[in-house]
Scaffold this active site. Structure first.
Site: not given
Ligand SMILES: Cc1nc(NNC(=O)[C@H](CC2CCCC2)CN(O)CO)c(F)c(N2CCN3CCOC[C@@H]3C2)n1
Ligand code: NI
Length: 192
Positions: A69, A74, A119-120, A162-163, A166
């Site tokens: 997400g 961001q 969170c990124l 989560h989004e 933000h």
């Molecule tokens: C859980 C997770 N968090 C990843 N990162 N953080 C994020 O997305 C943040 C947003 C998430 C944090 C918790 C809920 C929302 C970004 N945020 O800060 C935006 O507000 C991942 F990357 C990830 N996955 C699992 C699925 N996989 C599919 C194939 O590709 C890789 C991918 C990796 N799962």
């Molecule tokens: Ni985030």
């Protein structure tokens, strides 16, 4: 790795604002519909960022952290827009833009990711349970300006919340209970 930014229009980690940046603590503005050309291209760049981050070769090449997400604040855009790219409970790919999203109703029951959240925009790992509604009924507009409502549950529901946080200046760790950060049990009263 030196990257010639002039030649690359794609979003990279340099475009992601980090903790301390005021936009992460602001309530973002509603977007006027239909989306302007600029807002449409912002949405495209955001989806592209998630695709790139989920592609191991591209992620490696450009030093991208994978994401499921991304919210406009961001990338320094204080607008009520976010994108999600993940698989749903039927293991179908969901790649969705949410414009002016709202939760119109939600379960009493809460859920959480057992490994906590990250969170990124947060360059550190923070332990703790982040309680989220188990199920949410949402309303939003898509990239074509079409209004839709959807019932989300499971992982997708957590990502959505989560989004949405933000867009309201809320960070995931704001929701961790300081007195009992690793609590796993949902209080019995909250179970439906
Ligand atoms: C859980 C997770 N968090 C990843 N990162 N953080 C994020 O997305 C943040 C947003 C998430 C944090 C918790 C809920 C929302 C970004 N945020 O800060 C935006 O507000 C991942 F990357 C990830 N996955 C699992 C699925 N996989 C599919 C194939 O590709 C890789 C991918 C990796 N799962
Ligand atoms: Ni985030």
């Amino acid at each position: 790795m030196v990257m010639n930014k002039e030649l690359i229009s794609m979003l990279t980690m340099e475009d992601i604002v980090r903790e301390g940046h005021p936009l992460l603590r602001k309530v973002a503005e509603e977007v006027t519909l239909p989306l302007s050309e600029e807002d449409q291209s912002i949405l495209k760049d955001m989806i592209e960022f998630l695709r790139n981050g989920q592609n191991p070769e591209v992620a490696e090449e450009y030093g991208l952290r994978p994401g499921v997400g991304l919210a406009a604040p961001q990338i320094n855009v204080s607008k009520r827009i976010f994108v999600v790219r993940t698989t749903d409970s039927q293991d179908e790919l969901v790649e969705q833009a949410f414009v002016n999203p709202k939760i119109i109703s939600h379960s009493q029951e809460t859920t959480f990711l057992s490994d906590g959240e990250g969170c990124l925009s947060v360059d550190r790992s923070i332990d703790g349970t982040v309680p989220r509604y188990a199920r949410v009924k949402i309303e939003a507009y898509d990239e074509t300006g079409k209004k839709f409502t959807k019932r989300l549950r499971g992982f997708l529901s957590i990502v959505f919340q989560h989004e949405l946080d933000h867009l309201n200046g809320i960070m995931f760790y704001d929701r961790i209970d300081e007195d009992d950060p690793l609590k796993k049990e949902v209080p019995a009263s909250l179970k439906v």
